[in-house]
Scaffold this motif. Structure first.
Motif, mmCIF file in Angstrom:
data_model
loop_
_atom_site.group_PDB
_atom_site.id
_atom_site.type_symbol
_atom_site.label_atom_id
_atom_site.label_comp_id
_atom_site.label_asym_id
_atom_site.label_seq_id
_atom_site.Cartn_x
_atom_site.Cartn_y
_atom_site.Cartn_z
ATOM 1 N N ALA A 62 -30.716 -10.780 40.449
ATOM 2 C CA ALA A 62 -31.702 -9.787 40.032
ATOM 3 C C ALA A 62 -31.042 -8.647 39.269
ATOM 4 C CB ALA A 62 -32.450 -9.255 41.252
ATOM 5 N N VAL A 63 -29.920 -8.151 39.759
ATOM 6 C CA VAL A 63 -29.237 -7.029 39.102
ATOM 7 C C VAL A 63 -28.713 -7.439 37.730
ATOM 8 C CG1 VAL A 63 -27.225 -5.519 39.222
ATOM 9 C CG2 VAL A 63 -28.646 -5.860 41.249
ATOM 10 N N ILE A 64 -28.075 -8.601 37.647
ATOM 11 C CA ILE A 64 -27.557 -9.066 36.353
ATOM 12 C C ILE A 64 -28.706 -9.269 35.364
ATOM 13 C CG2 ILE A 64 -26.368 -10.949 35.176
ATOM 14 C CD1 ILE A 64 -24.762 -11.360 37.759
ATOM 15 N N GLY A 65 -29.799 -9.853 35.846
ATOM 16 C CA GLY A 65 -30.960 -10.044 34.979
ATOM 17 C C GLY A 65 -31.537 -8.724 34.498
ATOM 18 N N ALA A 66 -31.581 -7.717 35.380
ATOM 19 C CA ALA A 66 -32.127 -6.414 34.998
ATOM 20 C C ALA A 66 -31.222 -5.719 33.979
ATOM 21 C CB ALA A 66 -32.297 -5.546 36.235
ATOM 22 N N VAL A 67 -29.904 -5.795 34.176
ATOM 23 C CA VAL A 67 -28.967 -5.184 33.224
ATOM 24 C C VAL A 67 -29.074 -5.867 31.866
ATOM 25 C CG1 VAL A 67 -26.525 -4.818 32.704
ATOM 26 C CG2 VAL A 67 -27.379 -4.393 35.012
ATOM 27 N N LEU A 68 -29.168 -7.193 31.876
ATOM 28 C CA LEU A 68 -29.329 -7.936 30.632
ATOM 29 C C LEU A 68 -30.623 -7.534 29.935
ATOM 30 C CD1 LEU A 68 -28.615 -10.243 28.660
ATOM 31 C CD2 LEU A 68 -29.771 -11.811 30.229
ATOM 32 N N ALA A 69 -31.702 -7.432 30.705
ATOM 33 C CA ALA A 69 -32.989 -7.049 30.125
ATOM 34 C C ALA A 69 -32.920 -5.649 29.523
ATOM 35 C CB ALA A 69 -34.082 -7.106 31.202
ATOM 36 N N TYR A 70 -32.226 -4.745 30.190
ATOM 37 C CA TYR A 70 -32.100 -3.374 29.666
ATOM 38 C C TYR A 70 -31.346 -3.373 28.338
ATOM 39 C CZ TYR A 70 -30.558 1.429 29.122
ATOM 40 O OH TYR A 70 -30.297 2.677 28.609
ATOM 41 N N ALA A 71 -30.233 -4.107 28.283
ATOM 42 C CA ALA A 71 -29.435 -4.149 27.052
ATOM 43 C C ALA A 71 -30.234 -4.751 25.902
ATOM 44 C CB ALA A 71 -28.157 -4.952 27.284
ATOM 45 N N MET A 72 -30.957 -5.829 26.174
ATOM 46 C CA MET A 72 -31.764 -6.456 25.134
ATOM 47 C C MET A 72 -32.901 -5.539 24.699
ATOM 48 S SD MET A 72 -31.991 -10.422 26.505
ATOM 49 C CE MET A 72 -32.675 -11.051 24.966
ATOM 50 N N GLY A 73 -33.533 -4.888 25.666
ATOM 51 C CA GLY A 73 -34.634 -3.989 25.337
ATOM 52 C C GLY A 73 -34.181 -2.810 24.499
ATOM 53 N N ALA A 74 -33.016 -2.246 24.818
ATOM 54 C CA ALA A 74 -32.497 -1.122 24.047
ATOM 55 C C ALA A 74 -32.223 -1.532 22.606
ATOM 56 C CB ALA A 74 -31.228 -0.584 24.703
ATOM 57 N N ALA A 75 -31.614 -2.706 22.429
ATOM 58 C CA ALA A 75 -31.342 -3.203 21.073
ATOM 59 C C ALA A 75 -32.636 -3.469 20.323
ATOM 60 C CB ALA A 75 -30.495 -4.475 21.146
ATOM 61 N N ALA A 76 -33.627 -4.021 21.024
ATOM 62 C CA ALA A 76 -34.906 -4.338 20.385
ATOM 63 C C ALA A 76 -35.621 -3.084 19.901
ATOM 64 C CB ALA A 76 -35.789 -5.116 21.352
ATOM 65 N N LEU A 77 -35.626 -2.048 20.724
ATOM 66 C CA LEU A 77 -36.298 -0.805 20.345
ATOM 67 C C LEU A 77 -35.559 -0.107 19.213
ATOM 68 C CD1 LEU A 77 -37.276 0.586 23.859
ATOM 69 C CD2 LEU A 77 -38.775 -0.487 22.163
ATOM 70 N N GLN A 78 -34.246 -0.173 19.224
ATOM 71 C CA GLN A 78 -33.466 0.459 18.169
ATOM 72 C C GLN A 78 -33.714 -0.199 16.819
ATOM 73 O OE1 GLN A 78 -29.195 0.206 18.633
ATOM 74 N NE2 GLN A 78 -28.866 2.060 17.443
ATOM 75 N N ARG A 79 -33.878 -1.519 16.820
ATOM 76 C CA ARG A 79 -34.060 -2.242 15.568
ATOM 77 C C ARG A 79 -35.515 -2.629 15.310
ATOM 78 N NH1 ARG A 79 -30.335 0.200 13.986
ATOM 79 N NH2 ARG A 79 -28.190 -0.431 14.434
ATOM 80 N N GLY A 80 -36.393 -2.379 16.270
ATOM 81 C CA GLY A 80 -37.799 -2.738 16.083
ATOM 82 C C GLY A 80 -38.028 -4.225 16.056
ATOM 83 N N ASP A 81 -37.288 -4.965 16.883
ATOM 84 C CA ASP A 81 -37.376 -6.427 16.858
ATOM 85 C C ASP A 81 -38.205 -6.930 18.032
ATOM 86 O OD1 ASP A 81 -35.872 -8.884 15.418
ATOM 87 O OD2 ASP A 81 -36.161 -9.312 17.544
ATOM 88 N N ALA A 82 -39.339 -7.572 17.729
ATOM 89 C CA ALA A 82 -40.259 -8.016 18.774
ATOM 90 C C ALA A 82 -39.712 -9.191 19.562
ATOM 91 C CB ALA A 82 -41.610 -8.378 18.151
ATOM 92 N N ARG A 83 -38.966 -10.090 18.903
ATOM 93 C CA ARG A 83 -38.464 -11.258 19.628
ATOM 94 C C ARG A 83 -37.519 -10.846 20.751
ATOM 95 N NH1 ARG A 83 -35.750 -14.987 15.836
ATOM 96 N NH2 ARG A 83 -37.761 -16.062 15.645
ATOM 97 N N VAL A 84 -36.553 -10.016 20.437
ATOM 98 C CA VAL A 84 -35.594 -9.584 21.457
ATOM 99 C C VAL A 84 -36.294 -8.760 22.530
ATOM 100 C CG1 VAL A 84 -33.457 -8.295 21.864
ATOM 101 C CG2 VAL A 84 -33.700 -9.661 19.798
ATOM 102 N N LEU A 85 -37.299 -7.973 22.134
ATOM 103 C CA LEU A 85 -38.042 -7.180 23.114
ATOM 104 C C LEU A 85 -38.750 -8.079 24.118
ATOM 105 C CD1 LEU A 85 -39.047 -4.328 23.954
ATOM 106 C CD2 LEU A 85 -41.052 -4.783 22.537
ATOM 107 N N LEU A 86 -39.458 -9.095 23.634
ATOM 108 C CA LEU A 86 -40.189 -9.986 24.533
ATOM 109 C C LEU A 86 -39.234 -10.814 25.383
ATOM 110 C CD1 LEU A 86 -43.006 -11.151 22.102
ATOM 111 C CD2 LEU A 86 -43.245 -9.612 24.063
#
Length: 466
Positions: A62-86
């Protein structure tokens, strides 16, 4: 190119790549074969009930998945990328429900098994599969911008669902009143797990198609992870609690998030998730406004002062110049090189008023830095140039040096206009001025700009109605 390093024809895997793909496929099939063996020979599906081991195993996933999700979400918001966000939400919702399952370990939060907490894992896998399939779908064109704009809403809904599930589980309100024994919810568990199997299998196939186009390890890792989560869902549906088949799906979930996390970590840290970006993020075209600013007389100042004094001067300026440009008007700092600042507006396609934002940001920058100049009369002053028009949004470079930036004549012209701007002033092109209303300007004339075959009309921007 040496014969031994000849590239395979475009679009066709090399023999080595084909062998690697076959080997990966065999490895991914082994968990299903193992589960089938345990189901076929139940006498070897031995029981092992270890509550601490269960808690830490599930919590780690759960923790590894949450950290991974946070990193992907941050990158997605910075670049405005819907695929990485979802995709980040696919891992996030799975991780959050896994956390609930960890708390279901007897002796941690509850003394006995709870129907809602037992169902938490397949529900998390099923909801995660929805986001996984969605992320692999065709998100091109203008459909990705509203998704990124609503990222906060989606995140709030996910959090509300998880919290609501936990509350209803603890209160044992329908449909969580089936009793504390896991076997009593087997029918519901199998149905939810079945939906997760289908969803993650579809998502894996879609990411395999992305991998075939891009031949990067990260899309393949994501596809493999979704396939592992599909296999985990199979084990959830058919395994017996505290038996080897039951422990298998826990390990598969952990393996899935670890696979993506470790593969992403091996990518070059700048634009770590670039291999998953939509085409619009890596090679798209947008209408944007570009702002350049630098200090007139910076070279002369640097020649007469120690490097430490120059650094102090630059930091003093940037501390007051960047906040209004970024925080107040939503600009994205593309780069800072020495005394030069490049800022983009509408990088993610969510700022239709990008010219107005850039104009106000330029005036705000000059207003903020004017106070610094008054305190230090010998320091150079900023000059600002702004241009608007079509640009290419691209990921440039490779491992060891990669950046997400904008290129095109619009960018080059903005840089040249800045070089003609008066110290303490803001110069804008006619293209930018056409997008503005309620402004006060004075013409600077048709200026000959380096690299331009024709003169460009440039105006000094004095005020913008707020």
């Amino acid at each position: 190119m040496p014969e031994g390093h000849r590239a395979a024809p475009s679009g066709r895997p090399s023999p080595g790549g084909r062998t690697g793909a076959i080997g990966l496929g065999v490895c991914l099939a082994l968990p299903l074969l193992g589960l089938a063996l345990l189901m076929w020979q139940p006498e070897i599906d031995i029981a092992w009930e270890d509550h601490p081991a269960h808690f830490w195993l599930v919590l780690s996933a759960a923790v590894i998945g949450a950290v991974l999700a946070y990193a992907m979400g941050a990158a997605a918001l910075q670049r405005g990328d819907a695929r990485v966000l979802l995709a980040s939400y696919a891992f996030l919702v799975t991780a959050l429900f896994l956390g609930l399952h960890a708390l279901a370990t007897p002796g941690v939060l509850l003394t006995t098994p709870n129907a809602g907490f037992v169902l938490a894992t397949p529900v998390g896998l099923a909801l995660g599969a929805v986001f996984a399939v969605w992320s692999g779908s065709d998100l091109g064109g203008e459909r990705d911008v509203p998704l990124v704009q609503r990222a906060g809403v989606i995140r709030a809904v996910v959090a509300a669902v998880v919290v609501g599930w936990a509350v209803l589980s603890l209160t044992e309100i329908w449909p969580f009143d089936a009793g504390p024994v896991p076997e009593e919810v087997d029918g519901m568990l199998s149905a939810i797990a079945g939906a997760a199997i289908v969803g993650h299998s579809v998502a894996a196939w879609r990411y395999l198609r992305i991998w075939r186009r891009r031949r990067n390890a990260l899309p393949l890792a994501v596809a493999s992870a979704f396939l592992l989560l599909a296999e985990a869902s199979v084990a959830v549906a058919f395994s017996r609690s505290w038996h080897l088949s039951w422990w298998e799906w826990h390990l598969l979930v952990l393996a899935a998030v670890l696979l993506v996390a470790l593969t992403a970590r091996r990518q070059w840290h700048e634009e770590r998730f670039a291999a998953l970006y939509l085409d619009e993020t890596t090679q798209g075209r947008r209408d944007m406004s570009i702002l350049f600013a630098d200090l007139q007389g910076f070279t002369t100042f640097s020649e007469a002062h120690a490097p430490q004094e120059v650094t102090q001067m630059l930091n003093t300026f940037f501390e007051v110049a960047v906040p209004p440009v970024v925080g107040r008007y939503g600009g994205d700092v593309d780069r800072i090189i020495g005394d030069a600042l490049m800022v983009t507006f509408n990088r993610r396609g969510d700022q239709p008023d990008h010219a107005r934002r850039a104009a106000l940001a330029g005036l705000a920058l000059q207003e903020a830095t004017e106070a610094v100049v008054r305190e230090h009369p010998g320091w150079p002053r900023f000059r600002v140039g702004i241009n608007s028009g079509p640009v290419s949004v691209s990921v440039l470079g490779t491992a060891g040096g990669r950046t997400h930036t904008v290129i095109g004549d619009t960018v080059n012209t903005a840089s040249r206009i800045e070089g003609k701007a008066p110290a303490g002033g803001v110069a804008v092109s006619a293209a930018t001025l056409e997008l503005l209303s309620g402004v006060v300007t004075e013409p600077l004339g048709a200026l000959e700009l380096k690299g331009k075959s024709e003169a460009v009309e440039v105006f000094r921007l004095l005020a913008v109605e707020r």
